[in-house]
Design a protein around this motif. Structure first.
Motif, PDB file in Angstrom:
ATOM      1  N   UNK A 123       7.650  -7.081   6.136  1.00 63.03           N
ATOM      2  CA  UNK A 123       7.920  -6.201   4.994  1.00 63.03           C
ATOM      3  C   UNK A 123       7.587  -6.858   3.667  1.00 63.03           C
ATOM      4  N   UNK A 124       7.340  -8.163   3.679  1.00 63.10           N
ATOM      5  CA  UNK A 124       6.934  -8.858   2.458  1.00 63.10           C
ATOM      6  C   UNK A 124       5.439  -8.714   2.190  1.00 63.10           C
ATOM      7  N   UNK A 125       4.714  -8.113   3.102  1.00 60.43           N
ATOM      8  CA  UNK A 125       3.281  -7.914   2.926  1.00 60.43           C
ATOM      9  C   UNK A 125       3.010  -7.041   1.703  1.00 60.43           C
ATOM     10  N   UNK A 126       2.197  -7.568   0.788  1.00 59.33           N
ATOM     11  CA  UNK A 126       1.920  -6.867  -0.468  1.00 59.33           C
ATOM     12  C   UNK A 126       0.934  -7.693  -1.285  1.00 59.33           C
ATOM     13  N   UNK A 127       0.460  -7.098  -2.353  1.00 61.53           N
ATOM     14  CA  UNK A 127      -0.231  -7.863  -3.391  1.00 61.53           C
ATOM     15  C   UNK A 127       0.843  -8.340  -4.373  1.00 61.53           C
TER      16      UNK A 127
ATOM     17  N   UNK B  55       0.823  -1.213   0.000  1.00 67.74           N
ATOM     18  CA  UNK B  55       0.000   0.000   0.000  1.00 67.74           C
ATOM     19  C   UNK B  55       0.855   1.261   0.000  1.00 67.74           C
ATOM     20  N   UNK B  56       0.538   2.175  -0.889  1.00 66.98           N
ATOM     21  CA  UNK B  56       1.250   3.442  -0.951  1.00 66.98           C
ATOM     22  C   UNK B  56       2.617   3.378  -1.600  1.00 66.98           C
ATOM     23  N   UNK B  57       2.972   2.217  -2.131  1.00 70.58           N
ATOM     24  CA  UNK B  57       4.292   2.067  -2.754  1.00 70.58           C
ATOM     25  C   UNK B  57       4.153   1.654  -4.213  1.00 70.58           C
ATOM     26  N   UNK B  58       5.241   1.847  -4.954  1.00 68.41           N
ATOM     27  CA  UNK B  58       5.247   1.443  -6.347  1.00 68.41           C
ATOM     28  C   UNK B  58       5.394  -0.076  -6.456  1.00 68.41           C
ATOM     29  N   UNK B  59       4.962  -0.581  -7.588  1.00 65.00           N
ATOM     30  CA  UNK B  59       5.136  -2.003  -7.845  1.00 65.00           C
ATOM     31  C   UNK B  59       6.626  -2.299  -7.995  1.00 65.00           C
ATOM     32  N   UNK B  60       7.087  -3.340  -7.312  1.00 68.71           N
ATOM     33  CA  UNK B  60       8.512  -3.633  -7.339  1.00 68.71           C
ATOM     34  C   UNK B  60       8.784  -5.054  -7.801  1.00 68.71           C
ATOM     35  N   UNK B  61       9.930  -5.206  -8.429  1.00 66.82           N
ATOM     36  CA  UNK B  61      10.379  -6.490  -8.941  1.00 66.82           C
ATOM     37  C   UNK B  61      10.713  -7.438  -7.792  1.00 66.82           C
ATOM     38  N   UNK B  62      10.344  -8.708  -7.979  1.00 67.23           N
ATOM     39  CA  UNK B  62      10.675  -9.746  -6.993  1.00 67.23           C
ATOM     40  C   UNK B  62      11.607 -10.797  -7.601  1.00 67.23           C
ATOM     41  N   UNK B  63      11.180 -11.383  -8.737  1.00 72.14           N
ATOM     42  CA  UNK B  63      11.968 -12.470  -9.333  1.00 72.14           C
ATOM     43  C   UNK B  63      11.568 -12.641 -10.791  1.00 72.14           C
ATOM     44  N   UNK B  64      12.453 -13.243 -11.562  1.00 73.38           N
ATOM     45  CA  UNK B  64      12.172 -13.486 -12.978  1.00 73.38           C
ATOM     46  C   UNK B  64      12.770 -14.824 -13.385  1.00 73.38           C
TER      47      UNK B  64
END
Length: 128
Positions: free
Chosen positions: A89-93, A41-50
Motif C-alpha cells: 500500500x506504500x506503492x506510489x510516486x 495511481x487514481x488517488x489524490x496526493x496525500x501527506x506523509x511527513x513534515x
C-alpha cells in the motif's frame, strides 16, 4: 526560490526498506517547512511527513508512523525519508515539497495546496 530533486526510489519487497533523498538548491531547505507526499495511481496526493523549525518539529501520517522517519542534513542541503517495513500500500510516486510559510497550524501542513515548490517525484514500488 528553491529547486527540489528526489532520488532513491525503486522496487522493493514487502518488509524491505528504502531511503529517499530530496536535494535542494537555490536556497537552504531549512528556510522552509519541508514535507513528503505521495500519490498512488487514481488517488489524490496525500501527506506523509513534515519537518520544520530546523528539525525541532516533525510529524507523520498515521499510516506511516513508526515505519518512516523524516530528517534533514543542513550541510548537504538534503531532506531524507527513511522507509522501513514497506507494504504494498506504500506503492506510489513520492514527492518532496517546500512551504515558504508562515506556519499556521499542524492541519495546514498536511495540505498539498499549501506547498509552494515541488520536485518531480520518485517512484516507489513494493511487491507482495
Amino acid at each position: 526560490q528553491v529547486q527540489l530533486v528526489e532520488s532513491g526510489g525503486g522496487l522493493v519487497q514487502h518488509g524491505g526498506s528504502l531511503r529517499l533523498s530530496c536535494a535542494a538548491s537555490g536556497r537552504s531547505f531549512s528556510d522552509y517547512i519541508m514535507g513528503w507526499f505521495r500519490q498512488a495511481p487514481g488517488k489524490e496526493r496525500e501527506f506523509v511527513a513534515v519537518i520544520y523549525r530546523r528539525g525541532e518539529f516533525v510529524f507523520y501520517a498515521d499510516s506511516v508512523k513508526g515505519r518512516f522517519t523524516i530528517s534533514g542534513d543542513n550541510a548537504k542541503n538534503t531532506l531524507y525519508l527513511q522507509m522501513n517495513n514497506l507494504k504494498p500500500v506504500d506503492t506510489a510516486v513520492y514527492y518532496c515539497a517546500a512551504d515558504g510559510g508562515p506556519y499556521s497550524s499542524d492541519f495546514s501542513l498536511r495540505l498539498a495546496r499549501n506547498y509552494d515548490y515541488w520536485g518531480v517525484g520518485t517512484q516507489v514500488t513494493v511487491s507482495s
